[in-house]
Motif scaffolding. Structure first.
Motif, mmCIF file in Angstrom:
data_model
loop_
_atom_site.group_PDB
_atom_site.id
_atom_site.type_symbol
_atom_site.label_atom_id
_atom_site.label_comp_id
_atom_site.label_asym_id
_atom_site.label_seq_id
_atom_site.Cartn_x
_atom_site.Cartn_y
_atom_site.Cartn_z
ATOM 1 N N ASN A 239 0.832 -1.213 0.000
ATOM 2 C CA ASN A 239 0.000 0.000 0.000
ATOM 3 C C ASN A 239 0.863 1.258 0.000
ATOM 4 O O ASN A 239 0.575 2.235 0.685
ATOM 5 N N GLY A 240 1.958 1.195 -0.774
ATOM 6 C CA GLY A 240 2.811 2.353 -0.962
ATOM 7 C C GLY A 240 3.800 2.617 0.156
ATOM 8 O O GLY A 240 4.552 3.591 0.100
ATOM 9 N N ARG A 241 3.833 1.760 1.158
ATOM 10 C CA ARG A 241 4.756 1.984 2.277
ATOM 11 C C ARG A 241 5.664 0.778 2.468
ATOM 12 O O ARG A 241 5.209 -0.367 2.401
ATOM 13 N N CYS A 242 6.941 1.039 2.720
ATOM 14 C CA CYS A 242 7.915 -0.031 2.966
ATOM 15 C C CYS A 242 7.496 -0.802 4.215
ATOM 16 O O CYS A 242 7.339 -0.228 5.301
ATOM 17 N N ALA A 243 7.343 -2.105 4.064
ATOM 18 C CA ALA A 243 6.889 -2.937 5.186
ATOM 19 C C ALA A 243 7.926 -2.986 6.302
ATOM 20 O O ALA A 243 7.572 -3.081 7.487
ATOM 21 N N LEU A 244 9.220 -2.943 5.947
ATOM 22 C CA LEU A 244 10.260 -2.960 6.974
ATOM 23 C C LEU A 244 10.261 -1.656 7.771
ATOM 24 O O LEU A 244 10.416 -1.655 8.999
ATOM 25 N N GLU A 245 10.067 -0.532 7.068
ATOM 26 C CA GLU A 245 9.987 0.751 7.766
ATOM 27 C C GLU A 245 8.765 0.787 8.677
ATOM 28 O O GLU A 245 8.835 1.269 9.820
ATOM 29 N N ALA A 246 7.665 0.272 8.187
ATOM 30 C CA ALA A 246 6.433 0.276 8.982
ATOM 31 C C ALA A 246 6.608 -0.544 10.262
ATOM 32 O O ALA A 246 6.181 -0.131 11.349
ATOM 33 N N GLU A 247 7.258 -1.704 10.131
ATOM 34 C CA GLU A 247 7.488 -2.543 11.309
ATOM 35 C C GLU A 247 8.425 -1.844 12.291
ATOM 36 O O GLU A 247 8.212 -1.869 13.509
ATOM 37 N N MET A 248 9.460 -1.213 11.756
ATOM 38 C CA MET A 248 10.415 -0.505 12.612
ATOM 39 C C MET A 248 9.708 0.625 13.372
ATOM 40 O O MET A 248 9.907 0.796 14.585
ATOM 41 N N CYS A 249 8.909 1.396 12.670
ATOM 42 C CA CYS A 249 8.179 2.492 13.320
ATOM 43 C C CYS A 249 7.233 1.960 14.389
ATOM 44 O O CYS A 249 7.128 2.529 15.480
ATOM 45 N N SER A 250 6.570 0.868 14.098
ATOM 46 C CA SER A 250 5.649 0.276 15.063
ATOM 47 C C SER A 250 6.379 -0.127 16.342
ATOM 48 O O SER A 250 5.888 0.093 17.449
ATOM 49 N N LEU A 251 7.568 -0.710 16.188
ATOM 50 C CA LEU A 251 8.329 -1.164 17.349
ATOM 51 C C LEU A 251 8.880 0.009 18.159
ATOM 52 O O LEU A 251 8.914 -0.030 19.392
ATOM 53 N N MET A 252 9.307 1.065 17.475
ATOM 54 C CA MET A 252 9.974 2.174 18.158
ATOM 55 C C MET A 252 8.995 3.214 18.697
ATOM 56 O O MET A 252 9.228 3.810 19.749
ATOM 57 N N GLU A 253 7.930 3.443 17.964
ATOM 58 C CA GLU A 253 7.013 4.505 18.384
ATOM 59 C C GLU A 253 6.301 4.151 19.676
ATOM 60 O O GLU A 253 5.865 5.032 20.413
ATOM 61 N N GLY A 254 6.233 2.864 19.996
ATOM 62 C CA GLY A 254 5.683 2.451 21.282
ATOM 63 C C GLY A 254 6.544 2.899 22.450
ATOM 64 O O GLY A 254 6.088 2.962 23.592
ATOM 65 N N LEU A 255 7.799 3.222 22.160
ATOM 66 C CA LEU A 255 8.717 3.725 23.188
ATOM 67 C C LEU A 255 8.818 5.246 23.162
ATOM 68 O O LEU A 255 9.640 5.838 23.857
ATOM 69 N N GLY A 256 7.996 5.883 22.324
ATOM 70 C CA GLY A 256 8.047 7.336 22.205
ATOM 71 C C GLY A 256 9.188 7.821 21.342
ATOM 72 O O GLY A 256 9.593 8.978 21.436
ATOM 73 N N LEU A 257 9.711 6.941 20.473
ATOM 74 C CA LEU A 257 10.844 7.292 19.625
ATOM 75 C C LEU A 257 10.382 7.558 18.203
ATOM 76 O O LEU A 257 9.463 6.907 17.696
ATOM 77 N N SER A 258 11.033 8.516 17.565
ATOM 78 C CA SER A 258 10.688 8.904 16.195
ATOM 79 C C SER A 258 11.736 8.348 15.235
ATOM 80 O O SER A 258 12.940 8.499 15.457
ATOM 81 N N CYS A 259 11.271 7.716 14.159
ATOM 82 C CA CYS A 259 12.173 7.087 13.191
ATOM 83 C C CYS A 259 12.352 7.960 11.953
ATOM 84 O O CYS A 259 11.375 8.367 11.324
ATOM 85 N N THR A 260 13.592 8.248 11.616
ATOM 86 C CA THR A 260 13.940 8.908 10.359
ATOM 87 C C THR A 260 14.805 7.946 9.560
ATOM 88 O O THR A 260 15.832 7.473 10.060
ATOM 89 N N PHE A 261 14.383 7.641 8.330
ATOM 90 C CA PHE A 261 15.114 6.670 7.512
ATOM 91 C C PHE A 261 16.026 7.413 6.542
ATOM 92 O O PHE A 261 15.586 8.299 5.805
#
Length: 692
Positions: free
Chosen positions: A637-659
């Motif tokens: 759906n237009g979004r990298c699945a690996l990036e989406a998984e990484m964001c899901s794992l990190m954003e739960g800790l209040g962390l922001s992901c920049t690729f």
């Protein structure tokens, strides 16, 4: 110095003695040994500033009557306060025969002085007077012992070198990097003739410390002044490896003289970090004979260790290299650092000469004492084209430098500092590690051959004591660095952080989930120049790749168990990141290493692992902002699945992901974002000397 120190004193009934007595000590005279023949009794008289006692105590004798002389009669003499003039106090002992007839008289003319060599033994930043614990070291919040820094910064910025390698004090500002030591004296205007004060150290300690003093250089003789050229701004050198003992002035009256103690080297395998400095009062015997020490005061310093800073500490500035081909990477890093609010320092190509691996060349740390603290860069023995950067660009006022030199043949890829990390603070089985634990990668314990971090670096790290190292197995990787499969990120709960581990199992689980949801034809590397796209189905159907990743997972699991045990972690403290690897043949070479003996037969090369796509665990941590290698995974759906998984794992800790796109300029060269960057961070609030 306490009154428990007793100095043996000889009484002479023929010649009056002139004796200097240090307040807080006592003289001990054997009365029988000094008595004339046939002596049976004695009496003692003294002036008001003198106190004495006799052992064994006399029984039932009037203080006016002579005292029976026993074979073990001992006289202890002390004084209550410093003399105003030489020989202004007096004590006499009279000896008597059987009928109490006078047989002889021993007279002591006494001069009392106060002498105290003082340091900041209670570690509050103030040099207190005569701390009873100044001559020893004890760890902990209720501990004691003074601290000295290795003076490894440089006050000079032109033709610079570390201050500890200069033979003088080039600027008065350099004194703040040294530990203050104060000689406090009280007494007459001058000492009786022939008495003198001397400061001295052992040959072993002289390799690790120097002592300067404030005051006029005229007190030292011309020979020393010319020989060592030691007088700069009135701070002569007192002790060094060439001068183990030096007379120091006695100023008279109530006086203080400041000395400045400079550390020359860090704790290491052959140096436990402890240094003793002594001050002695010397007494003359007669002309032509050497003086003898009659009082010695000792202080002990511990050299401050080099301390690493983990990802959970606040960043100060970020360092990256600019090369001809890393524009995309640099653009991403600039945006990330600007968004995070920190300083970005770019090492340009005329300095880095094409060496982009900022993490591998150096590690940032710091040294700390109650009176001063500054960052210190540890330069790796890797010595690529960046080898001059730590010394030429970082060393300066209040920025120190240290390195360990290894034989070139002993240096491998594992000596690059992507292979040197440190955990956040942990508690393991009740034992606290408030400064975290250093982590290095080595060969597997059972390996008959393999690459290891060179011994001189390992010895240095272990000798610092305050961040007890952990050795992981990293030689299964082609490059061989621990930052290829692990890192730490801050967290708002549990232990205050999470350990992130690369996990092929998590990668295959994610890809199988995509396949099950009908995305088997989604492609990795889609649109990447010079890269053949691969579908999820193709990856999952590659049995050889699956076997290779099973091996990689077993290597990471071995390290996982070590980290759980050595850092006191539970599975809930660990997050597995979906990262696949592949095995390639060959041993990683340093890029400036030349082939030796081209005609020699090529040794059999082993298979080692590299990341299959950009290794997301190899990230830069800037507070709550993470700079992560852009993985170019399959899009759903237009979004990298690996990036989406990484964001899901990190954003739960209040962390922001920049690729960050590092594919061509780093990933293809076997490195990622962390390898190409470095971060100087704020020091710990915890003081290392309070370590239990």
């Amino acid at each position: 110095m306490t009154s428990t120190y007793h100095r043996t004193c000889r009484l002479d009934t023929d010649i009056p003695q002139r004796v200097v007595l240090v307040i807080g000590t006592s003289l001990k005279a054997n009365l029988n040994r000094s008595a004339p023949p046939s002596s049976k009794f004695f009496s003692v008289k003294c002036t008001p500033n003198v106190q004495y006692r006799i052992t064994p105590p006399p029984q039932d004798i009037s203080h006016l009557s002579p005292i029976p002389l026993n074979g073990n009669s001992v006289l202890f003499i002390s004084m209550g306060h410093a003399s105003q003039n030489e020989n202004d106090s007096k004590l006499s002992v009279r000896y008597y025969g059987e009928n109490k007839e006078a047989l002889g008289r021993a007279v002591l003319h006494l001069t009392a002085v106060e002498i105290s060599l003082d340091v900041d033994a209670d570690r509050d930043g103030i040099v207190e007077k005569n701390n009873p614990n100044k001559g020893s070291w004890k760890w902990g919040p209720d501990g004691h012992g003074a601290i000295v820094l290795v003076n490894c910064d440089s006050e000079r910025t032109y033709l610079k070198k570390p201050d500890s390698e200069q033979d003088n004090i080039s600027r008065v500002s350099d004194l703040k990097d040294m530990s203050l030591m104060v000689l406090r004296t009280r007494g007459p205007a001058r000492l009786p003739e022939g008495y003198k004060l001397t400061m001295h150290i052992s040959q072993g300690d002289a390799e690790s410390v120097r002592v300067f003093r404030s005051g006029s250089p005229e007190v030292l003789n011309n020979t020393l002044r010319n020989l060592y050229n030691i007088f700069v701004k009135g701070y002569p050198l007192v002790l060094s490896s060439e001068v183990l003992s030096q007379e120091v002035p006695y100023l008279g009256g109530t006086a203080e003289m400041n000395f400045y103690v400079e550390g020359l080297r860090f704790p290491d395998k052959d140096f436990d970090g402890l240094i003793s400095i002594n001050l002695s009062l010397l007494e003359p015997i007669c002309a032509g004979l050497p003086e003898t020490p009659i009082f010695t005061d000792k202080v002990v310093f511990r050299v401050a260790p080099w301390i690493m800073t983990p990802n959970t500490l606040q960043p100060v500035e970020v360092f990256v290299c600019s090369t001809s081909d890393n524009y995309q990477f640099l653009k991403g890093m600039k945006n990330l650092v600007a968004k995070s609010g920190y300083k970005l320092k770019i090492c340009h190509e005329y300095v880095n000469r094409g060496d982009r691996w900022m993490q591998d060349e150096l590690e940032f740390g710091y040294i700390d004492s109650p009176h001063q603290r500054f960052p210190v860069v540890l330069d790796s023995p890797r010595d690529g084209e960046l080898q001059d950067f730590p010394y030429e660009e970082l060393l300066g006022p209040d920025f120190g430098y240290v390195t360990r030199v290894a034989h070139r043949k002993d240096v491998s890829s594992l000596d690059s500092f992507g292979n040197l990390e440190v955990s956040p603070p942990v508690i393991v089985d009740g034992k606290k590690f408030p400064l975290g634990r250093i982590i290095i990668g080595v060969a597997f314990p059972t390996a008959t051959k393999g690459r290891n971090m060179t011994k001189v670096v390992q010895d240095f790290l272990w000798a610092q004591k305050v961040q007890e190292p952990i050795a992981l197995f990293s030689d299964w990787l082609l490059v061989g660095h621990v930052d290829e499969f692990m890192t730490f990120v801050p967290a708002p709960d549990r232990k205050g952080f999470r350990l992130l581990l690369a996990s092929p199992d998590a990668g295959y689980k994610l890809f199988r989930g995509l396949q099950n949801n009908g995305h088997g034809q989604a492609k990795l590397f889609d649109g990447l120049k010079d890269e053949e796209p691969l579908t999820v189905d193709e990856i999952l159907n590659n049995k050889s790749l699956q076997a290779e990743n099973n091996y990689v997972q077993s290597c990471i699991d071995w390290n996982r168990d070590v980290l759980k045990r050595e850092l006191g972690l539970d599975d809930d403290d660990i997050i597995d990141l979906p990262i696949l690897f592949k095995l390639v043949r060959g041993e990683q070479k340093e890029q400036d290493e030349e082939d030796e003996d081209e005609d020699e037969e090529e040794e059999e090369q082993e298979y080692r692992a590299v990341a299959y796509y950009p290794d997301m665990v190899n990230m830069i941590v800037l507070g709550k902002n993470l700079g992560i290698p852009k993985p170019f995974g399959p899009k759903v759906n237009g979004r990298c699945a690996l990036e989406a998984e990484m964001c899901s794992l990190m954003e739960g800790l209040g962390l922001s992901c920049t690729f960050i796109d590092d594919f061509a300029s780093y990933h293809k060269l076997l490195g990622e974002v962390h390898c190409g960057s470095n971060v100087r961070r704020e020091p710990f609030e915890f003081k290392w000397w309070n370590l239990e």
